[in-house]
Design a protein around this motif. Structure first.
Motif, mmCIF file in Angstrom:
data_model
loop_
_atom_site.group_PDB
_atom_site.id
_atom_site.type_symbol
_atom_site.label_atom_id
_atom_site.label_comp_id
_atom_site.label_asym_id
_atom_site.label_seq_id
_atom_site.Cartn_x
_atom_site.Cartn_y
_atom_site.Cartn_z
ATOM 1 N N MET A 278 34.760 32.412 51.960
ATOM 2 C CA MET A 278 35.738 33.819 52.206
ATOM 3 C C MET A 278 34.685 34.728 51.022
ATOM 4 N N THR A 279 35.015 36.042 50.751
ATOM 5 C CA THR A 279 34.850 36.876 50.698
ATOM 6 C C THR A 279 35.149 36.865 49.141
ATOM 7 N N PHE A 280 34.752 37.672 48.411
ATOM 8 C CA PHE A 280 35.390 37.896 47.040
ATOM 9 C C PHE A 280 36.442 38.525 46.983
ATOM 10 N N GLN A 281 36.816 39.680 47.897
ATOM 11 C CA GLN A 281 38.096 40.078 48.235
ATOM 12 C C GLN A 281 39.619 39.240 48.510
ATOM 13 N N ARG A 282 38.836 38.732 49.856
ATOM 14 C CA ARG A 282 39.933 37.487 49.530
ATOM 15 C C ARG A 282 40.453 36.619 48.971
ATOM 16 N N ALA A 283 39.168 36.238 48.525
ATOM 17 C CA ALA A 283 39.785 35.054 47.228
ATOM 18 C C ALA A 283 40.852 35.655 46.013
ATOM 19 N N PHE A 284 40.820 37.091 45.876
ATOM 20 C CA PHE A 284 41.909 37.613 44.855
ATOM 21 C C PHE A 284 43.238 37.809 46.097
ATOM 22 N N MET A 285 43.127 38.429 47.503
ATOM 23 C CA MET A 285 44.208 38.896 48.030
ATOM 24 C C MET A 285 44.909 37.252 48.023
ATOM 25 N N SER A 286 44.150 36.623 47.945
ATOM 26 C CA SER A 286 44.559 35.116 48.467
ATOM 27 C C SER A 286 45.731 34.158 47.368
ATOM 28 N N GLY A 287 44.612 34.428 45.585
ATOM 29 C CA GLY A 287 45.240 34.323 44.690
ATOM 30 C C GLY A 287 44.467 32.432 43.895
ATOM 31 N N ALA A 288 42.954 32.988 44.877
ATOM 32 C CA ALA A 288 42.579 32.023 44.655
ATOM 33 C C ALA A 288 41.679 32.119 43.217
ATOM 34 N N MET A 289 41.115 34.416 43.172
ATOM 35 C CA MET A 289 40.750 34.303 42.220
ATOM 36 C C MET A 289 41.107 35.488 41.352
ATOM 37 N N LYS A 290 41.476 35.798 39.915
ATOM 38 C CA LYS A 290 41.859 35.889 39.242
ATOM 39 C C LYS A 290 41.007 37.324 38.424
ATOM 40 N N THR A 291 41.724 38.969 38.322
ATOM 41 C CA THR A 291 40.852 39.551 37.977
ATOM 42 C C THR A 291 41.172 40.215 36.622
ATOM 43 N N LYS A 292 41.475 41.565 36.093
ATOM 44 C CA LYS A 292 41.257 42.188 35.201
ATOM 45 C C LYS A 292 40.385 43.296 35.541
ATOM 46 N N GLY A 293 40.455 44.579 34.668
ATOM 47 C CA GLY A 293 39.905 45.732 34.734
ATOM 48 C C GLY A 293 39.687 47.158 36.440
ATOM 49 N N ASP A 294 38.564 47.017 36.374
ATOM 50 C CA ASP A 294 37.743 48.020 37.226
ATOM 51 C C ASP A 294 37.912 47.344 38.897
ATOM 52 N N PHE A 295 39.080 48.268 39.755
ATOM 53 C CA PHE A 295 39.108 47.242 40.785
ATOM 54 C C PHE A 295 38.146 47.605 41.897
ATOM 55 N N ARG A 296 37.864 48.928 41.308
ATOM 56 C CA ARG A 296 37.232 49.667 42.186
ATOM 57 C C ARG A 296 35.928 48.377 42.271
#
Length: 71
Positions: free
Chosen positions: A39-57
């Motif tokens: 899995m990639t970080f981006q796919r983890a984020f898009m699938s909801g498996a990873m939550k983020t906050k901050g600068d999306f760039r």
């Protein structure tokens, strides 16, 4: 775990970041999938498996900084 990237320098340490560009929250299984290239970080984020906050760039560059390949 705090990870700092400055050019070619990488620093990892435990602690609290006073001001992070990006904060991510994911479970151990998701991190293992990323490290093993399933899995990639981006796919983890898009699938909801990873939550983020901050600068999306900055978030988008994680897959470039850490190019894990499937084993």
């Amino acid at each position: 775990l705090m990870v700092s990237v400055d050019g070619v320098k990488l620093k990892c340490e435990y602690g609290d970041a006073e001001q992070a560009d990006v904060e991510v929250q994911l479970n151990k299984a998701t991190m293992e999938d990323i490290v093993h290239g399933r899995m990639t970080f981006q796919r983890a984020f898009m699938s909801g498996a990873m939550k983020t906050k901050g600068d999306f760039r900055v978030l988008r560059t994680l897959d470039q900084i850490f190019p894990f390949e499937e084993k």
